[in-house]
Design a protein around this motif. Structure first.
Motif, PDB file in Angstrom:
ATOM      1  N   TYR A  27       0.828  -1.210   0.000  1.00  0.00           N
ATOM      2  CA  TYR A  27       0.000   0.000   0.000  1.00  0.00           C
ATOM      3  C   TYR A  27       0.865   1.264   0.000  1.00  0.00           C
ATOM      4  O   TYR A  27       2.000   1.268   0.460  1.00  0.00           O
ATOM      5  CB  TYR A  27      -0.932   0.000   1.215  1.00  0.00           C
ATOM      6  CG  TYR A  27      -1.918  -1.163   1.182  1.00  0.00           C
ATOM      7  CD1 TYR A  27      -2.894  -1.239   0.188  1.00  0.00           C
ATOM      8  CD2 TYR A  27      -1.847  -2.188   2.122  1.00  0.00           C
ATOM      9  CE1 TYR A  27      -3.785  -2.298   0.137  1.00  0.00           C
ATOM     10  CE2 TYR A  27      -2.731  -3.263   2.084  1.00  0.00           C
ATOM     11  CZ  TYR A  27      -3.701  -3.304   1.087  1.00  0.00           C
ATOM     12  OH  TYR A  27      -4.569  -4.363   1.031  1.00  0.00           O
ATOM     13  N   CYS A  28       0.278   2.363  -0.509  1.00  0.00           N
ATOM     14  CA  CYS A  28       1.002   3.629  -0.561  1.00  0.00           C
ATOM     15  C   CYS A  28       1.184   4.171   0.867  1.00  0.00           C
ATOM     16  O   CYS A  28       0.380   3.870   1.760  1.00  0.00           O
ATOM     17  CB  CYS A  28       0.227   4.679  -1.341  1.00  0.00           C
ATOM     18  SG  CYS A  28      -0.375   4.144  -2.939  1.00  0.00           S
TER      19      CYS A  28
ATOM     20  N   GLY B 160      -8.790   3.765  -6.487  1.00  0.00           N
ATOM     21  CA  GLY B 160      -7.356   3.935  -6.298  1.00  0.00           C
ATOM     22  C   GLY B 160      -6.554   3.161  -7.312  1.00  0.00           C
ATOM     23  O   GLY B 160      -5.754   3.702  -8.072  1.00  0.00           O
TER      24      GLY B 160
ATOM     25  N   CYS C  17      -6.888   8.050   0.917  1.00  0.00           N
ATOM     26  CA  CYS C  17      -6.198   7.541  -0.266  1.00  0.00           C
ATOM     27  C   CYS C  17      -5.360   8.678  -0.829  1.00  0.00           C
ATOM     28  O   CYS C  17      -5.759   9.361  -1.771  1.00  0.00           O
ATOM     29  CB  CYS C  17      -7.213   7.071  -1.312  1.00  0.00           C
ATOM     30  SG  CYS C  17      -6.468   6.623  -2.893  1.00  0.00           S
ATOM     31  N   PRO C  18      -4.209   8.929  -0.213  1.00  0.00           N
ATOM     32  CA  PRO C  18      -3.404  10.081  -0.630  1.00  0.00           C
ATOM     33  C   PRO C  18      -3.039  10.050  -2.111  1.00  0.00           C
ATOM     34  O   PRO C  18      -3.051  11.087  -2.784  1.00  0.00           O
ATOM     35  CB  PRO C  18      -2.135   9.973   0.225  1.00  0.00           C
ATOM     36  CG  PRO C  18      -2.395   8.934   1.258  1.00  0.00           C
ATOM     37  CD  PRO C  18      -3.607   8.159   0.875  1.00  0.00           C
ATOM     38  N   THR C  19      -2.785   8.865  -2.622  1.00  0.00           N
ATOM     39  CA  THR C  19      -2.382   8.766  -4.024  1.00  0.00           C
ATOM     40  C   THR C  19      -3.536   9.143  -4.944  1.00  0.00           C
ATOM     41  O   THR C  19      -3.390   9.962  -5.858  1.00  0.00           O
ATOM     42  CB  THR C  19      -1.905   7.337  -4.326  1.00  0.00           C
ATOM     43  OG1 THR C  19      -0.914   6.989  -3.361  1.00  0.00           O
ATOM     44  CG2 THR C  19      -1.338   7.220  -5.724  1.00  0.00           C
ATOM     45  N   GLY C  20      -4.677   8.534  -4.695  1.00  0.00           N
ATOM     46  CA  GLY C  20      -5.835   8.799  -5.547  1.00  0.00           C
ATOM     47  C   GLY C  20      -6.290  10.242  -5.435  1.00  0.00           C
ATOM     48  O   GLY C  20      -6.781  10.823  -6.409  1.00  0.00           O
TER      49      GLY C  20
HETATM   50  S1  SF4 Z   1      -4.144   4.164  -4.302  1.00  0.00           S
HETATM   51 FE1  SF4 Z   1      -5.122   4.891  -2.441  1.00  0.00          FE
HETATM   52  S2  SF4 Z   1      -6.234   3.142  -1.635  1.00  0.00           S
HETATM   53 FE2  SF4 Z   1      -4.787   2.382  -3.130  1.00  0.00          FE
HETATM   54  S3  SF4 Z   1      -3.023   1.799  -1.973  1.00  0.00           S
HETATM   55 FE3  SF4 Z   1      -2.665   3.876  -2.662  1.00  0.00          FE
HETATM   56  S4  SF4 Z   1      -3.451   5.160  -1.056  1.00  0.00           S
HETATM   57 FE4  SF4 Z   1      -4.212   3.141  -0.673  1.00  0.00          FE
END
Ligand code: SF4
Lengths: 347, 480
Positions: free
Chosen positions: B29-30, B137, B224-227
Motif C-alpha cells: 500500500y502507498c 485507487g 487515499c493520498p495517491t488517488g
Molecule cells: S491508491 Fe489509495 S487506496 Fe490504493 S493503496 Fe494507494 S493510497 Fe491506498
C-alpha cells in the motif's frame, strides 16, 4: 431397482445428489427452471444448501465460494443466463475450482425464445469467458444420461479441478422417460487444496491472479497440460450402425435421437448410413472422426444452430471428405422424415 | 505507544512470502493509505478473539486485491464485486467458520452492489469491511460511486456533477433500512480517536458473526493520498474535514442484543443411498401384482401417440398415465410435452411413444395414433397420421369427423360420458379407456397402477377408475 418416470431436468438433480453435491445456487429461467425447482425441493432434504440467488452472476460466484471451500456444488441455467455466468466460469477455471454448470439451451441471440436450440455450442465448448481455458462439456440425450452424466460431471470436475458443463436442450430437459437410479454413490475425493477455514488449510490460496508474465505463462501452461490430458483421456461418444456405413451422420443431444430414428429408416431402405454421437463435446471425438474419414464417403452434420459443431467436424475431417450440414434453428426441430430425405440426397 | 504501533499482529504472516519482489516486510500500500490501518485492526481483533484459525478472508478487486499477502488465515480471492456472493457459498459450506469480505467502494457500491445488497437482505452470516475512500485507487483515480459532488477525478474532470453522475451512494443508510442486517456502522480512520472507534466496530462486527446474529457491515472512511493527489497528512485531514461531513459517522443499525442467535447446520456428509431413494421418491412400495400380458394386433404395435386438445382437458396427464402404464407393461417409453412453436392458441399436446426397442426420436411427427380432443387439434394433425393409423376423436365436441379414408377412426364422446359420471374433467380417462380397449397396447391393470402415480390427488382415483371403465365399455359396445 425399478424404473421410474422422470423429467430430464429433475434427473440432473437426482444425479447431483447421488454425486454428493451439497449446494445448488440458481436463478429461474425457462426452460431450465425445473432444475432449480428440483434442487429447491431435494437438496435441502438431503442436508445441502439451496439458494435462489439475486442473479446468474451471483449464483456462479456462490458456486465459486462453495467450491473454494471444498464442496461439490453446481448451478444451472439456460442460454441468456449462461452468458451472465461466463465471468464466473472463467474465474473458476483460472482458480482451478471444480464445479458443474448446466445449460438447457434455448433460442437466441438476445432473448430469442424458449424453444430448444443448440446455438450455445461455441460458448460452452470454446470457452465463453475471457482467457485461455476450457470447459469439459458433456451432452446427454436422454433422461437416463441427464442423471448419469451429471454424476460423471462431478467426478471429472474434481479429477481435473475444472468446471464441467452439461450442455443440453429444452427437449431433453422437458422430456419424461424412465430412469434407472444408478445404485452407486460417488463420494468426493479429499480436497487438500480447499480453503476450509481451519488451521490445516491456512496455507492454501484460491486465486487466479498471476501478476508477472512469467508466472501467468507458467500457470496457463499448467492449464494447457491439464487440457491436453483431458483430450487424451476423456473423449466419449456413441457409435450406432457405423458398420459398413458410407454416410456418417453426426449430432448431439435431441438431434442425435432424431438421427437415430432417421438412421434406422435409412437402413431399412437399404442406405448405408450410421450415426456418431459425441457425448463429450469437449474433448471432441476428433480422432474417431479422422479415422472414419479414411473409410466413409461423406459426413452429415445436423445441428439446431446455423452451424457451430460442424466446424469441429470439418477440422477433424481435414477436407478429406465432404461434410454436409443441415440446420434448423429458432426453435424449429427437424423430423426424422425430414432428416432421412436430406440424408438420401447425399447418398 | 510507538512500540505498540510497530508490533505485528499474529494474524499477519511473519513475512509476506506471497508478495513478489525482494521486500517481504512492508505492504504494497502507498504511504498514508488507510488499508494498512484497517488490516491491522482486523488482524488484531482476530488475534484477540481467537479467530485466526477459523477465518476465511475474501480478497476483492481493487487496491486490497492482495490482502491475502498479509493475513495468516484461509484466503480466497474473487472477481470484482462478487465477494458477498462467494462469501455466501463459503459460509453455507462452513457455517462454523468466520467469513470476511473486504471491499472497496467500486467493488461494493458499483459493480457489486446487487451482490452486497442481497447478501445483506438474506442476512448472510458474514462480515463486510467496506473501505470508502471516494475514489478508484488501483485503476488510477477514477470516480467512485461514493465520490463527492464536485470531486475531481480522472472520469469527472470537471467535478462530479449530480445531473450527470448522480449523488454519492450512502451505503450504510441504504442497507440499514433492510430488515435482515444485524449490525451496520460507519467509522473513519481520520485520527487516533476515530481509529479507536473503528477498532471497536471491527470487533463488534466479528462478534456479531461469532454469535450467529447475521449480517454485519462496517464502512470505513479511509484516506487515499495517491488517488486524491494529497500528502498523507492532508489526506487524513480531508477524511476528518470533508468526507465525514458528507458521510455521517455512527451506528446505523444494531439489533445484535435483541436478535436470537441462529446457526446453519453443517452440510457435510451426504445422505446414504437409502435416504436418497426416499428423498427422490424411489421407495419400493408394497409389491404390486404382476400385470397381465397384452397382445395388440400388428397395426397397434409400437404406437406413437400425438395427444392434443384444449389446455384443461387433461391432455398432458392422459399422456403421462399412458407412458407410466406403458413402462409398467414393459415398454421403452417417452413423453414429451408440446413445446416451442407448437405451444400456442391455448391448445396443449404431447407426444408419447411405447416401443419394444429403444426409443429414438421422442418427437412424434407421424403419429400412428392421434387422440384429438378438440376440432383445431383434429384439423391440425389429421394429415400427419400414418396410413392405417388410428384417429380417436372427441365426438361429443367435434362436429366434423375425420376426412381420411385410409385410417381407422374411433369416435368417443368422452366429455359427454364424463359428464354423465358427474365430472367433465375425467374425459381424458374415458378416452384412455376407449383407447386401451380398442388397441390392447396396455392392460387396464397397468393403467390403474399408473393413475395414482401420475394423478397425485387420491380423491380422484375412484372417479378416474370409473371413467376408464366407462371408456372401455363404450369401445366394447362399438365392437359389437
Ligand atoms: S491508491 Fe489509495 S487506496 Fe490504493 S493503496 Fe494507494 S493510497 Fe491506498
Amino acid at each position: 431397482m425399478k424404473r421410474k418416470l422422470m423429467r430430464g431436468n429433475d434427473a440432473i438433480i437426482a444425479g447431483a445428489i447421488l454425486a454428493g453435491c451439497r449446494s445448488f445456487f440458481g436463478y429461474p429461467i425457462t426452460p431450465a427452471s425445473e432444475i432449480t425447482h428440483a434442487a429447491a425441493k431435494w437438496i435441502p432434504e438431503a442436508g445441502g444448501t439451496f439458494i435462489q440467488a439475486e442473479s446468474e452472476i451471483a449464483s456462479i460466484n456462490m458456486v465459486y465460494g462453495a467450491s473454494s471451500a471444498g464442496q461439490r456444488t453446481m448451478t444451472a441455467s439456460s442460454s441468456p443466463g449462461m452468458s451472465l455466468k461466463q465471468e464466473g466460469i472463467s474465474y473458476c477455471a483460472g482458480s482451478e475450482l471444480p464445479c458443474v454448470v448446466v445449460n438447457v439451451m434455448r433460442g437466441g441471440p438476445g432473448l430469442g425464445n424458449i424453444a430448444p436450440e443448440q446455438s450455445d455450442y461455441n460458448q460452452m465448448v470454446k470457452g465463453g469467458g475471457h482467457g485461455n481455458y476450457k470447459v469439459i462439456t458433456l451432452a446427454p440425450n436422454s433422461v437416463q444420461e441427464m442423471c448419469d452424466l451429471t454424476i460423471l460431471a462431478f467426478e471429472l470436475a474434481d479429477k481435473y479441478r475444472n468446471p464441467v458443463g452439461i450442455l443440453t436442450d429444452g427437449f431433453v430437459g422437458q422430456m419424461i422417460e424412465p430412469l434407472m437410479l444408478p445404485e452407486r454413490l460417488s463420494p468426493p475425493p479429499e480436497k487438500s487444496w480447499a480453503v476450509t477455514g481451519d488451521k490445516e488449510t491456512k496455507g492454501n490460496l484460491i486465486s487466479s491472479i498471476y501478476l508477472s508474465p512469467e508466472e501467468l505463462e507458467e500457470h496457463v501452461s499448467h492449464l494447457k497440460r491439464k487440457y491436453d490430458d483431458v483430450e487424451a483421456k476423456e473423449v466419449r461418444f456413441e457409435e450406432y450402425k457405423l458398420d459398413g456405413a458410407k454416410v456418417v451422420t453426426i449430432g448431439y443431444g435431441i438431434v442425435s435421437r432424431i438421427l437415430h430414428t432417421a438412421v434406422n429408416a435409412a437402413r431399412t431402405a437399404g442406405l448405408p448410413v450410421g450415426l456418431l454421437r459425441p457425448i463429450s463435446l469437449w474433448p471432441f471425438p476428433t480422432k474417431k472422426i479422422r479415422e472414419l474419414a479414411e473409410k466413409v464417403d461423406a459426413f452429415f452434420v445436423c445441428e439446431l444452430s446455423t452451424g457451430q459443431m460442424v466446424d469441429d467436424v470439418r477440422l477433424a475431417v481435414e477436407g478429406r471428405r465432404p461434410v454436409h450440414l443441415y440446420t434448423r434453428y429458432g426453435g424449429s426441430v427437424p423430423t426424422a422424415e425430414e432428416l432421412l430425405e436430406k440424408i438420401r440426397e447425399k447418398t | 505507544m510507538a512500540v505498540e504501533v510497530l508490533k505485528k499482529p499474529r494474524t499477519f504472516y511473519d513475512s509476506y512470502q506471497r508478495k513478489p519482489g525482494t521486500d517481504k516486510i512492508t505492504t504494497h500500500y502507498c504511504p498514508g493509505c488507510g488499508h494498512g490501518n484497517l488490516h491491522k485492526l482486523i488482524a488484531e481483533a482476530l488475534d484477540e478473539m481467537g479467530l485466526s484459525d477459523r477465518t476465511i478472508f475474501i480478497s476483492p478487486v481493487g487496491c486490497s486485491v492482495f490482502a491475502y499477502y498479509y493475513f495468516d488465515v484461509g484466503n480466497v480471492q474473487v472477481a470484482h464485486g462478487r465477494a458477498p456472493a462467494a462469501a455466501t457459498g463459503i459460509k453455507r459450506a462452513h457455517p462454523d467458520k468466520i467469513v470476511i469480505t473486504y471491499q472497496g467502494d467500486g467493488d461494493l457500491a458499483a459493480i457489486g452492489w446487487n451482490n452486497v445488497f442481497h447478501a445483506a437482505n438474506r442476512g448472510e452470516h458474514i462480515t463486510v469491511f467496506f473501505v470508502n475512500n471516494a475514489i478508484y485507487g488501483m485503476t488510477g483515480s477514477q470516480m467512485a460511486p461514493t465520490s463527492l459532488v464536485g470531486q475531481k477525478t480522472m472520469t469527472s474532470p470537471r467535478g462530479r456533477d449530480p445531473r450527470n453522475e448522480g449523488y454519492p451512494i450512502k451505503v450504510c443508510e441504504i442497507l440499514s433500512v433492510l430488515e435482515s442486517p444485524a449490525y451496520i456502522e460507519r467509522v473513519s480512520l481520520a485520527d487516533t480517536k476515530s481509529i479507536n472507534q473503528t477498532r471497536k466496530a471491527v470487533r463488534k462486527a466479528l462478534q456479531c458473526q461469532v454469535d450467529g446474529k447475521g449480517f454485519s457491515l462496517v464502512e470505513v472512511l479511509s484516506p487515499c493520498p495517491t488517488g486524491w493527489r494529497m500528502e498523507p497528512r492532508d489526506a487524513k485531514r480531508w477524511v476528518a474535514d470533508v468526507l465525514t461531513q458528507n458521510f455521517k459517522l455512527g451506528v446505523f443499525k444494531d439489533v445484535t442484543s435483541e436478535r436470537a442467535p441462529y446457526f446453519f447446520k453443517d452440510p457435510d456428509g451426504a445422505p446414504p443411498f437409502d435416504e436418497i431413494k426416499r428423498i427422490l421418491g424411489w421407495e419400493e412400495k408394497e409389491k404390486e401384482s404382476p400385470l397381465p400380458k397384452v397382445f395388440p394386433s400388428p397395426e397397434n404395435r409400437n404406437p406413437q401417440f400425438k395427444i392434443a386438445g384444449f389446455g384443461g382437458q387433461g391432455i398432458l396427464v392422459l399422456g403421462l398415465v399412458l407412458a407410466e402404464a406403458g413402462m409398467r407393461q414393459g415398454y421403452q417409453v417417452s413423453w414429451l410435452p408440446s413445446y416451442g412453436p407448437e405451444m400456442r392458441g391455448g391448445t396443449a399436446n404431447c407426444h408419447v411413444i411405447l416401443s419394444d426397442s429403444k426409443v429414438g426420436s421422442p418427437l412424434v411427427s407421424r403419429p400412428t395414433v392421434l387422440i384429438a380432443q378438440n376440432r383445431p387439434s383434429l384439423e391440425k394433425f389429421e394429415s400427419d397420421v400414418v396410413p392405417g393409423g388410428l384417429i380417436l376423436y372427441e365426438s361429443s365436441l367435434i362436429d366434423r369427423p375425420p376426412q381420411r379414408s385410409d385410417v381407422r377412426v374411433l369416435p368417443v364422446p368422452a366429455a359427454k360420458l364424463a359428464d354423465d359420471l358427474g365430472d367433465t374433467r375425467v374425459s381424458n380417462m374415458v378416452a384412455l379407456g376407449a383407447l386401451i380397449e380398442y388397441t390392447c397396447v396396455v392392460s387396464k391393470e397397468a393403467v390403474l397402477q399408473a393413475i395414482p402415480i401420475s394423478v397425485p390427488r387420491k380423491d380422484f382415483y375412484e372417479l378416474n377408475r370409473k371413467a376408464l371403465e366407462t371408456g372401455m365399455e363404450y369401445a366394447r359396445s362399438l365392437k359389437k
